[in-house]
Design a protein around this motif. Structure first.
Motif, PDB file in Angstrom:
ATOM      1  N   GLY A 154       0.785  -1.193   0.000  1.00 13.12           N
ATOM      2  CA  GLY A 154       0.000   0.000   0.000  1.00 13.12           C
ATOM      3  C   GLY A 154       0.835   1.269   0.000  1.00 13.12           C
ATOM      4  N   ARG A 155       2.138   1.158  -0.214  1.00 19.21           N
ATOM      5  CA  ARG A 155       2.964   2.366  -0.230  1.00 19.21           C
ATOM      6  C   ARG A 155       3.883   2.320  -1.445  1.00 19.21           C
ATOM      7  N   THR A 156       4.307   3.486  -1.875  1.00 15.53           N
ATOM      8  CA  THR A 156       5.201   3.575  -3.026  1.00 15.53           C
ATOM      9  C   THR A 156       6.619   3.224  -2.582  1.00 15.53           C
ATOM     10  N   VAL A 157       7.259   2.290  -3.305  1.00 15.18           N
ATOM     11  CA  VAL A 157       8.619   1.885  -2.975  1.00 15.18           C
ATOM     12  C   VAL A 157       9.609   2.223  -4.081  1.00 15.18           C
ATOM     13  N   ALA A 158       9.090   2.461  -5.290  1.00 17.62           N
ATOM     14  CA  ALA A 158       9.969   2.734  -6.423  1.00 17.62           C
ATOM     15  C   ALA A 158       9.155   3.373  -7.535  1.00 17.62           C
ATOM     16  N   CYS A 159       9.863   3.800  -8.575  1.00 13.59           N
ATOM     17  CA  CYS A 159       9.216   4.401  -9.746  1.00 13.59           C
ATOM     18  C   CYS A 159       9.758   3.715 -10.998  1.00 13.59           C
ATOM     19  N   HIS A 160       8.871   3.141 -11.784  1.00 14.10           N
ATOM     20  CA  HIS A 160       9.248   2.485 -13.038  1.00 14.10           C
ATOM     21  C   HIS A 160       9.097   3.508 -14.159  1.00 14.10           C
ATOM     22  N   ARG A 161      10.164   3.657 -14.975  1.00 12.31           N
ATOM     23  CA  ARG A 161      10.120   4.607 -16.091  1.00 12.31           C
ATOM     24  C   ARG A 161      10.409   3.872 -17.388  1.00 12.31           C
ATOM     25  N   THR A 162       9.627   4.209 -18.414  1.00 10.06           N
ATOM     26  CA  THR A 162       9.878   3.712 -19.767  1.00 10.06           C
ATOM     27  C   THR A 162      10.003   4.922 -20.672  1.00 10.06           C
ATOM     28  N   PHE A 163      11.124   5.039 -21.353  1.00  2.62           N
ATOM     29  CA  PHE A 163      11.358   6.149 -22.262  1.00  2.62           C
ATOM     30  C   PHE A 163      10.829   5.782 -23.642  1.00  2.62           C
ATOM     31  N   LEU A 164      10.002   6.664 -24.219  1.00  4.22           N
ATOM     32  CA  LEU A 164       9.364   6.409 -25.503  1.00  4.22           C
ATOM     33  C   LEU A 164       9.928   7.309 -26.592  1.00  4.22           C
ATOM     34  N   ALA A 165       9.731   6.874 -27.830  1.00  3.60           N
ATOM     35  CA  ALA A 165      10.147   7.657 -28.997  1.00  3.60           C
ATOM     36  C   ALA A 165       9.141   7.413 -30.115  1.00  3.60           C
ATOM     37  N   PRO A 166       8.958   8.406 -30.992  1.00  6.06           N
ATOM     38  CA  PRO A 166       8.030   8.214 -32.119  1.00  6.06           C
ATOM     39  C   PRO A 166       8.575   7.180 -33.097  1.00  6.06           C
ATOM     40  N   ARG A 167       7.659   6.458 -33.725  1.00  4.54           N
ATOM     41  CA  ARG A 167       7.986   5.457 -34.738  1.00  4.54           C
ATOM     42  C   ARG A 167       7.307   5.852 -36.048  1.00  4.54           C
ATOM     43  N   PRO A 168       7.715   5.260 -37.139  1.00  2.00           N
ATOM     44  CA  PRO A 168       7.051   5.539 -38.419  1.00  2.00           C
ATOM     45  C   PRO A 168       5.555   5.220 -38.342  1.00  2.00           C
ATOM     46  N   GLY A 169       4.787   5.972 -39.075  1.00  2.69           N
ATOM     47  CA  GLY A 169       3.350   5.732 -39.117  1.00  2.69           C
ATOM     48  C   GLY A 169       2.601   6.325 -37.937  1.00  2.69           C
ATOM     49  N   GLY A 170       3.241   7.218 -37.200  1.00  2.47           N
ATOM     50  CA  GLY A 170       2.563   7.862 -36.082  1.00  2.47           C
ATOM     51  C   GLY A 170       2.480   7.029 -34.822  1.00  2.47           C
ATOM     52  N   ARG A 171       3.202   5.925 -34.776  1.00  4.43           N
ATOM     53  CA  ARG A 171       3.194   5.052 -33.589  1.00  4.43           C
ATOM     54  C   ARG A 171       4.278   5.488 -32.624  1.00  4.43           C
ATOM     55  N   TRP A 172       4.188   4.955 -31.434  1.00 10.42           N
ATOM     56  CA  TRP A 172       5.203   5.183 -30.406  1.00 10.42           C
ATOM     57  C   TRP A 172       5.726   3.840 -29.919  1.00 10.42           C
ATOM     58  N   GLY A 173       6.962   3.826 -29.464  1.00  5.67           N
ATOM     59  CA  GLY A 173       7.562   2.616 -28.913  1.00  5.67           C
ATOM     60  C   GLY A 173       8.679   2.986 -27.963  1.00  5.67           C
ATOM     61  N   LYS A 174       9.313   1.956 -27.405  1.00  7.54           N
ATOM     62  CA  LYS A 174      10.435   2.215 -26.501  1.00  7.54           C
ATOM     63  C   LYS A 174      11.547   2.935 -27.246  1.00  7.54           C
ATOM     64  N   ALA A 175      12.154   3.880 -26.576  1.00  9.53           N
ATOM     65  CA  ALA A 175      13.258   4.634 -27.169  1.00  9.53           C
ATOM     66  C   ALA A 175      14.457   3.720 -27.385  1.00  9.53           C
ATOM     67  N   ASP A 176      15.245   4.025 -28.399  1.00  4.26           N
ATOM     68  CA  ASP A 176      16.429   3.237 -28.721  1.00  4.26           C
ATOM     69  C   ASP A 176      17.575   3.666 -27.793  1.00  4.26           C
ATOM     70  N   LEU A 177      17.458   3.276 -26.549  1.00  2.00           N
ATOM     71  CA  LEU A 177      18.456   3.596 -25.522  1.00  2.00           C
ATOM     72  C   LEU A 177      18.978   2.306 -24.911  1.00  2.00           C
ATOM     73  N   ARG A 178      20.136   2.371 -24.313  1.00  2.00           N
ATOM     74  CA  ARG A 178      20.695   1.191 -23.644  1.00  2.00           C
ATOM     75  C   ARG A 178      19.744   0.711 -22.550  1.00  2.00           C
ATOM     76  N   ALA A 179      19.138   1.639 -21.839  1.00  2.60           N
ATOM     77  CA  ALA A 179      18.194   1.294 -20.774  1.00  2.60           C
ATOM     78  C   ALA A 179      16.912   2.099 -20.970  1.00  2.60           C
ATOM     79  N   ALA A 180      16.060   1.627 -21.896  1.00  6.14           N
ATOM     80  CA  ALA A 180      14.803   2.336 -22.163  1.00  6.14           C
ATOM     81  C   ALA A 180      13.827   2.183 -21.001  1.00  6.14           C
ATOM     82  N   LYS A 181      14.037   1.155 -20.185  1.00  4.46           N
ATOM     83  CA  LYS A 181      13.216   0.953 -18.990  1.00  4.46           C
ATOM     84  C   LYS A 181      14.142   0.973 -17.780  1.00  4.46           C
ATOM     85  N   THR A 182      13.763   1.727 -16.777  1.00  4.54           N
ATOM     86  CA  THR A 182      14.556   1.755 -15.551  1.00  4.54           C
ATOM     87  C   THR A 182      13.626   1.874 -14.355  1.00  4.54           C
ATOM     88  N   VAL A 183      14.126   1.453 -13.215  1.00  2.00           N
ATOM     89  CA  VAL A 183      13.388   1.573 -11.960  1.00  2.00           C
ATOM     90  C   VAL A 183      14.231   2.395 -11.004  1.00  2.00           C
TER      91      VAL A 183
END
Length: 161
Positions: A1-30
């Motif tokens: 019931g309490r916050t212990v961490a924050c999950h982050r996902t970095f996004l980037a635009p893709r062709p066709g107006g879509r979005w996806g994970k950014a092309d980074l070494r660590a696109a997801k981090t906690v």
């Protein structure tokens, strides 16, 4: 019931107006000490907060957020959380009220470390006196999100959503 961490996902635009994970070494981090924590994503049939959930709620635990959200689309009656990683599943600190657990695993092939982590999660929950079921995506798909996206593309004549 309490916050212990924050999950982050970095996004980037893709062709066709879509979005996806950014092309980074660590696109997801906690940020923070996530061990034992989880991300509640869907309240299931009861719609009640975790601390007020009825004892008969089925709790599905997916490895990541994308698979947990995909599962919520296909099994809206289940309460669904993301463990953030397979390795965290055995460490989850779950309320005792959840006796019926569905562990949602990716298809990791012959990965020995993943197999050990899956076994540890199942064993831990069984030792806690919970009923445990395992769920994996259909053969040929790495995870439920990949399966869902392929199904969606097929329904749209090969176009992606």
């Amino acid at each position: 019931g309490r916050t212990v961490a924050c999950h982050r996902t970095f996004l980037a635009p893709r062709p066709g107006g879509r979005w996806g994970k950014a092309d980074l070494r660590a696109a997801k981090t906690v940020l923070g000490a996530m061990r034992g924590g989880f991300i509640p994503l869907h309240r299931g049939r009861s719609g009640r907060p975790m601390g007020e959930a009825p004892a008969d709620d089925v709790l599905a635990i997916a490895e990541g957020i994308e698979d947990a959200l995909t599962l919520a689309l296909h099994c809206p009656e289940w309460r669904i959380v993301a463990a953030v990683s397979l390795g965290n599943m055995a460490a989850l600190e779950l309320p005792e009220r959840f006796a019926d657990i569905v562990l949602v695993f990716d298809r990791d092939g012959e990965n020995t470390m993943a197999a050990r982590a899956r076994e540890a999660a199942v064993d831990t929950l069984l030792r806690q006196g919970r009923a445990v079921r395992e769920l994996r995506p259909p053969e040929g798909f790495k995870d439920f999100n990949a399966w869902h996206m392929a199904e969606l593309a097929g329904q749209q004549g090969g176009r992606r959503a």
